[in-house]
Design a protein around this motif. Structure first.
Motif, short mmCIF file in Angstrom:
data_model
loop_
_atom_site.label_atom_id
_atom_site.label_comp_id
_atom_site.label_asym_id
_atom_site.label_seq_id
_atom_site.Cartn_x
_atom_site.Cartn_y
_atom_site.Cartn_z
N THR A 1 4.38 20.63 -13.07
CA THR A 1 5.39 19.67 -13.50
C THR A 1 5.89 20.03 -14.89
OG1 THR A 1 4.42 17.90 -12.16
CG2 THR A 1 5.84 17.23 -13.99
N GLN B 1 9.64 21.44 -15.54
CA GLN B 1 10.43 20.53 -16.36
C GLN B 1 11.00 21.28 -17.57
OE1 GLN B 1 8.06 17.61 -18.42
NE2 GLN B 1 9.76 16.17 -18.59
N TRP C 1 13.77 23.94 -16.26
CA TRP C 1 15.04 23.32 -15.87
C TRP C 1 15.68 22.54 -17.04
CZ3 TRP C 1 18.01 24.84 -12.17
CH2 TRP C 1 17.45 25.57 -11.13
N GLY D 1 18.67 15.39 -12.90
CA GLY D 1 17.79 15.81 -11.82
C GLY D 1 16.36 16.03 -12.30
N VAL D 2 16.22 16.66 -13.46
CA VAL D 2 14.89 16.90 -14.04
C VAL D 2 14.22 15.58 -14.37
CG1 VAL D 2 13.67 17.83 -16.06
CG2 VAL D 2 15.42 19.19 -14.94
N TYR D 3 14.97 14.64 -14.89
CA TYR D 3 14.44 13.33 -15.24
C TYR D 3 13.84 12.65 -14.01
CZ TYR D 3 14.34 8.45 -16.74
OH TYR D 3 13.94 7.18 -17.03
N PHE D 4 14.62 12.56 -12.94
CA PHE D 4 14.15 11.86 -11.74
C PHE D 4 13.05 12.63 -11.01
CE2 PHE D 4 18.27 9.72 -12.32
CZ PHE D 4 17.79 8.43 -12.43
N TRP D 5 13.13 13.96 -11.03
CA TRP D 5 12.09 14.78 -10.41
C TRP D 5 10.76 14.60 -11.14
CZ3 TRP D 5 9.39 19.06 -12.40
CH2 TRP D 5 8.65 19.79 -11.48
N THR D 6 10.82 14.60 -12.47
CA THR D 6 9.60 14.40 -13.26
C THR D 6 9.04 13.00 -13.04
OG1 THR D 6 10.40 15.96 -14.93
CG2 THR D 6 8.64 14.46 -15.60
N TYR E 1 9.35 11.15 -10.40
CA TYR E 1 8.74 11.18 -9.07
C TYR E 1 7.35 11.81 -9.12
CZ TYR E 1 7.54 13.33 -4.61
OH TYR E 1 6.86 13.75 -3.51
N ARG E 2 7.22 12.95 -9.81
CA ARG E 2 5.93 13.66 -9.84
C ARG E 2 4.87 12.88 -10.61
NH1 ARG E 2 5.68 18.99 -7.75
NH2 ARG E 2 4.10 19.57 -9.30
#
Length: 122
Positions: free
Chosen positions: A71, A75, A78, A97-102, A104-105
């Motif tokens: 992660t 992070q 990207w 996208g990075v904000y929401f992906w992080t 989520y993780r």
């Protein structure tokens, strides 16, 4: 030596051995979550991951450490790509996208930790 397997020692001893490692794993998820506000705390978290990685080898918590380390590095990668491309405005979409992906993780990892489940299905 640090391996904790069913049947290798009494359940109470396993729980006592894993409790501080689980607390460390939770601390790293907290540091990753705080990075949304403070920015730099995820760096502290990945340092903790690397310092304690040998301690969790062979346990289900190792999967969480791998998840947290990946992660952080994705992070960072990207986030830098977003920075470079922000002059073209696409970088702001990458950052979102990075904000929401992080997010989520961190949420998925913390939830699995609370349920004492590994991150990757075997």
């Amino acid at each position: 030596m640090n391996e904790i397997r069913p049947g290798s020692e009494p359940v109470a001893e396993q729980a006592n051995a894993i409790a501080p490692l689980k607390a460390t794993t939770s601390l790293v998820y907290l540091l990753q979550a705080l990075s949304f506000l403070l920015g730099f705390t995820s760096v502290i978290g990945v340092v903790v991951n690397y310092l304690r990685l040998a301690d969790v080898r062979g346990t289900w918590l190792e999967t969480h450490f791998v998840w947290q380390i990946r992660t952080f590095w994705f992070q960072l990668l990207w986030g830098l790509i977003g920075l470079v491309t922000s002059v073209f405005l696409i970088g702001f979409l990458i950052w979102a996208g990075v904000y929401f992906w992080t997010l989520y993780r961190v949420v998925k990892g913390w939830a699995n930790l609370a349920e004492e489940r590994p991150m990757y299905a075997e």
